[in-house]
Design a protein around this motif. Structure first.
Motif, PDB file in Angstrom:
ATOM      1  N   SER A  39       0.838  -1.204   0.000  1.00  0.00           N
ATOM      2  CA  SER A  39       0.000   0.000   0.000  1.00  0.00           C
ATOM      3  C   SER A  39       0.871   1.252   0.000  1.00  0.00           C
ATOM      4  O   SER A  39       1.132   1.845   1.048  1.00  0.00           O
ATOM      5  N   TYR A  41       0.207   4.228  -1.206  1.00  0.00           N
ATOM      6  CA  TYR A  41      -0.556   5.407  -1.599  1.00  0.00           C
ATOM      7  C   TYR A  41      -0.218   6.674  -0.817  1.00  0.00           C
ATOM      8  O   TYR A  41      -0.533   7.781  -1.267  1.00  0.00           O
ATOM      9  N   LEU A  64      -4.514  -3.226  -4.212  1.00  0.00           N
ATOM     10  CA  LEU A  64      -5.563  -2.224  -4.108  1.00  0.00           C
ATOM     11  C   LEU A  64      -5.795  -1.912  -2.634  1.00  0.00           C
ATOM     12  O   LEU A  64      -5.459  -2.701  -1.754  1.00  0.00           O
ATOM     13  N   ARG A  65      -6.365  -0.774  -2.366  1.00  0.00           N
ATOM     14  CA  ARG A  65      -6.754  -0.484  -0.987  1.00  0.00           C
ATOM     15  C   ARG A  65      -7.638  -1.640  -0.493  1.00  0.00           C
ATOM     16  O   ARG A  65      -8.541  -2.094  -1.207  1.00  0.00           O
ATOM     17  N   SER A  66      -7.378  -2.082   0.725  1.00  0.00           N
ATOM     18  CA  SER A  66      -7.985  -3.341   1.173  1.00  0.00           C
ATOM     19  C   SER A  66      -8.920  -3.201   2.360  1.00  0.00           C
ATOM     20  O   SER A  66      -9.173  -4.160   3.086  1.00  0.00           O
ATOM     21  N   ASN A  68     -10.373  -1.468   6.034  1.00  0.00           N
ATOM     22  CA  ASN A  68      -9.900  -0.956   7.315  1.00  0.00           C
ATOM     23  C   ASN A  68      -9.091  -2.024   8.038  1.00  0.00           C
ATOM     24  O   ASN A  68      -9.641  -2.943   8.644  1.00  0.00           O
ATOM     25  N   LYS A  74      -9.185  -7.478   5.129  1.00  0.00           N
ATOM     26  CA  LYS A  74      -8.137  -7.898   4.195  1.00  0.00           C
ATOM     27  C   LYS A  74      -8.747  -7.970   2.798  1.00  0.00           C
ATOM     28  O   LYS A  74      -8.810  -9.016   2.175  1.00  0.00           O
ATOM     29  N   GLU A  85     -17.122   0.974  -4.021  1.00  0.00           N
ATOM     30  CA  GLU A  85     -15.837   1.239  -3.367  1.00  0.00           C
ATOM     31  C   GLU A  85     -14.732   0.447  -4.049  1.00  0.00           C
ATOM     32  O   GLU A  85     -13.633   0.978  -4.282  1.00  0.00           O
ATOM     33  N   ASN A  89     -11.459   1.992  -5.938  1.00  0.00           N
ATOM     34  CA  ASN A  89     -10.105   1.561  -5.572  1.00  0.00           C
ATOM     35  C   ASN A  89      -9.359   0.996  -6.770  1.00  0.00           C
ATOM     36  O   ASN A  89      -8.148   1.206  -6.927  1.00  0.00           O
ATOM     37  N   GLU A  92      -8.190   3.837  -9.067  1.00  0.00           N
ATOM     38  CA  GLU A  92      -7.101   4.542  -8.401  1.00  0.00           C
ATOM     39  C   GLU A  92      -5.817   3.722  -8.494  1.00  0.00           C
ATOM     40  O   GLU A  92      -4.743   4.246  -8.817  1.00  0.00           O
ATOM     41  N   GLY A  93      -5.911   2.417  -8.213  1.00  0.00           N
ATOM     42  CA  GLY A  93      -4.738   1.559  -8.250  1.00  0.00           C
ATOM     43  C   GLY A  93      -4.146   1.436  -9.645  1.00  0.00           C
ATOM     44  O   GLY A  93      -2.919   1.458  -9.811  1.00  0.00           O
ATOM     45  N   TYR A  96      -2.236   4.557 -10.394  1.00  0.00           N
ATOM     46  CA  TYR A  96      -0.978   4.590  -9.637  1.00  0.00           C
ATOM     47  C   TYR A  96       0.038   3.653 -10.280  1.00  0.00           C
ATOM     48  O   TYR A  96       1.223   3.982 -10.390  1.00  0.00           O
TER      49      TYR A  96
END
Length: 261
Positions: A39, A41, A64-66, A68, A74, A85, A89, A92-93, A96
């Protein structure tokens, strides 16, 4: 260092006593051929691209954002109520990854007990992965998934390499691959050598850590000479990601890279 194996420093674990930006140069100085972090980011993609170019190291893969992590999440790919969501993500990923030259993105499935799992969770997972694979393929980015053993991550949706392999084969998308974690394979009670051969057509990336303890190769019971031989036997030419917890200072525990573990 020979062309095989090529080791990637997981800088979420290695060189963790240094600021994130300094870990990349430290990995280069220690002899690693690449770096990875699940991560990244918090560092803007353009800044990370500059850091990577400065030391001429590729960034192999990130996730990717996983969700909380403080709540034990996870991944969110299995949850129907979080499709939007996931989609946010994903894009965004992908952006990036394009900005930093990354060619693999790890999509975590999620944590859910067997009693709570319903057909719609797997259906959502398949839909999300196929979307990710389609969008990744447009950009030359492969989507990878990983099994996480129940002993280490209770109730992870893919508890064994066989379950991850089944999911990939069910989808049949050429841009999907397996991140084979040798530590998780052994923690699940499976033979890592047999698993390497069984998954040989799907392996896109490999993670290593010894078991028990999750420290450097050679610190536990896994025969890493046999693991390296098996990867060579199947013609694996990718990086081997070092996702272990150093028993001490990272640089003090790197002799295993030079000598048989």
């Amino acid at each position: 260092m020979s062309s095989f194996p090529r080791y990637s420093a997981h800088i979420g674990y290695l060189f963790a006593d240094l600021p994130f930006e300094q870990r990349i140069a430290a990995a280069r100085s220690a002899g690693f051929s690449a770096i990875e972090h699940p991560s990244p980011y918090a560092v803007p993609a353009d800044e990370l691209a500059v850091l990577l170019r400065a030391v001429a190291l590729p960034y192999v893969q990130f996730g990717l954002r996983s969700g909380n992590a403080a709540h034990g999440e996870k991944g969110i790919a299995i949850f129907p109520d979080r499709r939007d969501e996931f989609r946010s993500n994903l894009f965004e990923g992908l952006g990036y990854a394009e900005a930093t030259g990354v060619r693999m993105i790890h999509v975590m499935a999620g944590v859910l007990s067997a009693e709570q799992q319903k057909p719609e969770h797997r259906e959502c997972y398949i839909d999300n992965l196929l979307l990710a694979a389609d969008e990744g393929e447009k950009r030359g980015i492969r989507i990878i998934i990983e099994a996480m053993s129940s002993a280490t991550v209770p109730n992870y949706f893919l508890p064994t390499a066989a379950s991850a392999k089944d999911a990939i084969e069910q989808m049949g998308h050429r841009s999907l691959g397996l991140l084979l974690d040798i530590f998780h394979t052994v923690a699940a009670g499976d033979d890592p050598i047999a698993t390497i051969h069984d998954c040989r057509q799907l392996i896109a990336h490999v993670h290593i850590a010894d078991h028990p303890g999750r420290h450097e190769p050679g610190s536990g019971a896994i025969n890493y000479d046999a693991v390296r031989s098996a990867l060579g036997d199947i013609g694996y030419g990718g990086y081997i990601g070092c996702e272990y917890v150093p028993a001490g200072k990272t640089v003090e525990g790197l002799d295993w890279m030079k000598y048989p573990a």
